[in-house]
Write a protein that holds these residues in place. Structure first.
Motif, PDB file in Angstrom:
ATOM      1  N   LEU A 100       0.853  -1.181   0.000  1.00 43.98           N
ATOM      2  CA  LEU A 100       0.000   0.000   0.000  1.00 43.98           C
ATOM      3  C   LEU A 100       0.888   1.229   0.000  1.00 43.98           C
ATOM      4  CD1 LEU A 100      -2.688  -0.953   2.694  1.00 43.98           C
ATOM      5  CD2 LEU A 100      -2.554  -1.643   0.281  1.00 43.98           C
ATOM      6  N   SER A 101       0.712   2.088  -1.004  1.00 47.36           N
ATOM      7  CA  SER A 101       1.501   3.313  -1.093  1.00 47.36           C
ATOM      8  C   SER A 101       0.615   4.499  -0.751  1.00 47.36           C
ATOM      9  CB  SER A 101       2.080   3.468  -2.499  1.00 47.36           C
ATOM     10  OG  SER A 101       2.924   4.596  -2.566  1.00 47.36           O
ATOM     11  N   PHE A 102       1.076   5.328   0.167  1.00 50.21           N
ATOM     12  CA  PHE A 102       0.269   6.434   0.676  1.00 50.21           C
ATOM     13  C   PHE A 102       0.787   7.758   0.139  1.00 50.21           C
ATOM     14  CE2 PHE A 102      -0.210   2.927   3.621  1.00 50.21           C
ATOM     15  CZ  PHE A 102      -1.597   2.836   3.687  1.00 50.21           C
ATOM     16  N   ALA A 103      -0.169   8.575  -0.329  1.00 53.84           N
ATOM     17  CA  ALA A 103       0.150   9.854  -0.957  1.00 53.84           C
ATOM     18  C   ALA A 103      -0.339  11.006  -0.082  1.00 53.84           C
ATOM     19  CB  ALA A 103      -0.483   9.907  -2.349  1.00 53.84           C
ATOM     20  N   GLY A 104      -0.329  12.208  -0.652  1.00 52.83           N
ATOM     21  CA  GLY A 104      -0.657  13.401   0.117  1.00 52.83           C
ATOM     22  C   GLY A 104      -2.042  13.408   0.704  1.00 52.83           C
ATOM     23  N   ASN A 105      -2.988  12.661   0.101  1.00 51.37           N
ATOM     24  CA  ASN A 105      -4.337  12.650   0.668  1.00 51.37           C
ATOM     25  C   ASN A 105      -4.389  11.977   2.038  1.00 51.37           C
ATOM     26  OD1 ASN A 105      -3.822  10.185  -0.563  1.00 51.37           O
ATOM     27  ND2 ASN A 105      -5.903   9.885  -1.300  1.00 51.37           N
ATOM     28  N   LEU A 106      -3.312  11.293   2.431  1.00 53.05           N
ATOM     29  CA  LEU A 106      -3.232  10.774   3.799  1.00 53.05           C
ATOM     30  C   LEU A 106      -3.338  11.902   4.814  1.00 53.05           C
ATOM     31  CD1 LEU A 106      -2.475   8.114   5.502  1.00 53.05           C
ATOM     32  CD2 LEU A 106      -0.170   9.083   5.552  1.00 53.05           C
ATOM     33  N   THR A 107      -2.894  13.105   4.433  1.00 53.98           N
ATOM     34  CA  THR A 107      -2.853  14.242   5.350  1.00 53.98           C
ATOM     35  C   THR A 107      -4.147  15.036   5.388  1.00 53.98           C
ATOM     36  OG1 THR A 107      -2.035  15.878   3.737  1.00 53.98           O
ATOM     37  CG2 THR A 107      -0.385  14.472   4.809  1.00 53.98           C
ATOM     38  N   TYR A 108      -5.135  14.703   4.540  1.00 58.38           N
ATOM     39  CA  TYR A 108      -6.345  15.517   4.451  1.00 58.38           C
ATOM     40  C   TYR A 108      -7.294  15.205   5.603  1.00 58.38           C
ATOM     41  CZ  TYR A 108      -4.779  16.324  -0.388  1.00 58.38           C
ATOM     42  OH  TYR A 108      -4.067  16.661  -1.517  1.00 58.38           O
ATOM     43  N   PRO A 109      -8.016  16.204   6.100  1.00 65.94           N
ATOM     44  CA  PRO A 109      -8.858  16.012   7.295  1.00 65.94           C
ATOM     45  C   PRO A 109      -9.877  14.889   7.182  1.00 65.94           C
ATOM     46  CG  PRO A 109      -8.618  18.348   6.832  1.00 65.94           C
ATOM     47  CD  PRO A 109      -8.007  17.618   5.662  1.00 65.94           C
ATOM     48  N   LYS A 110     -10.451  14.679   5.998  1.00 66.05           N
ATOM     49  CA  LYS A 110     -11.524  13.687   5.855  1.00 66.05           C
ATOM     50  C   LYS A 110     -11.012  12.292   5.510  1.00 66.05           C
ATOM     51  CE  LYS A 110     -15.050  17.070   4.534  1.00 66.05           C
ATOM     52  NZ  LYS A 110     -16.068  17.464   3.521  1.00 66.05           N
TER      53      LYS A 110
END
Length: 289
Positions: free
Chosen positions: A200-210
């Motif tokens: 599983l590769s995690f991108a910038g949306n990992l940091t988004y509030p929702k």
């Protein structure tokens, strides 16, 4: 400083569209200065006619960071997966610097995307090439759940995740490996992906509030199955959300992932780098050119 701090040159951006930049030299200099040691350049271009561009960058770039490439036909371009295009893909994939096939998969999000049968056929054809080449795959999966009404009407009750996992179960043995790029599924889908042999590769949306579900999946995933990426120039992490993304900013995603898992940023960098090299062993000792 763009990123969250240098991490000893250990971090790897496992997914970036480097052929999107007019100022690539500056982008790569900032990445190097932020401690990004390796970038996987994604070779989908604007369609099959330009999918060679990532490999061209990998072959021509001199100095750090090290660059490797993939090649693939994105599901949005599945209608262009002709015999000629697939032949070009196979030819590009033979190059040692091309370490993966992708990003490939299914996308039921946009109304203008090809119909499901066309997407599935292109996906399966590329799985066959990847298997013959013994290359891992990079998966793109986007459901119609959050799409506009016209896309929902087009794709109906079809579930891209269920369709994707069913195809993989039939055509892609777990031992062949690959990456669920920009993982945005549920924790349960994360478990099923890992059982199917994927990282599983995690991108910038990992940091988004929702993004609570993505963060739960990031915390639950086995340590030896996690990676970080930018998907640059898309999905810039907070505090750069809405701006152009670039590999230097992967430090922000890595920093949050480290916090979620109770690790130091340095330990997270070492872990994800080791995971990347395990999946792509030919990248381990490749010299900086």
């Amino acid at each position: 400083m763009l990123g969250a701090g240098k991490l000893g040159g250990m971090l790897i951006d496992s997914h970036a569209h480097l052929d999107s930049y007019d100022d690539l030299d500056s982008v790569l200099t900032r990445a190097r200065d932020e401690g990004i040691g390796t970038i996987l350049a994604i070779g989908i271009g604007d369609g099959p006619e330009t999918m060679h561009q990532a490999l061209a960058i990998a072959k021509s770039h001199v100095g750090g960071p090290r660059i490797f490439a993939s090649v693939g036909i994105h599901p949005q371009e599945a209608g262009k997966a002709t015999g000629e295009a697939l032949g070009d893909l196979a030819r590009i994939a033979r190059d040692p610097l091309c370490v993966a096939i992708g990003e490939i998969g299914l996308d039921y999000y946009h109304f203008d995307n090809p119909d499901i049968a066309t997407q599935k056929a292109a996906f399966i054809a590329q799985l066959k090439i990847a298997s013959e080449m013994r290359k891992p795959i990079l998966i793109h999966c986007r459901t119609s759940e959050l799409a506009k009404p016209e896309a929902k009407a087009k794709y109906g009750d079809a579930d891209a995740w269920e369709d994707l996992l069913a195809i993989l179960a039939e055509h892609w043995p777990a031992a062949n490996g690959g990456i669920m790029h920009c993982f945005s599924g549920t924790p349960e889908q994360g478990v099923r992906s890992i059982e199917a042999g994927f990282y599983l590769s995690f991108a910038g949306n990992l940091t988004y509030p929702k993004s609570d579900g993505i963060r739960q999946a990031a915390m639950a995933a086995p340590a030896d199955r996690i990676l970080v990426e930018t998907d640059a120039p898309f999905l810039a992490p907070i505090p750069y959300r809405g701006q152009r993304n670039e590999p230097a900013l992967v430090t922000h995603t890595a920093g949050l992932l480290a916090t979620l898992r109770g690790l130091t940023p340095e330990a997270l960098a070492e872990l994800t780098t080791a995971n990347f090299h395990r999946l792509f062993p030919t990248t381990l000792d490749a010299p900086v050119r």
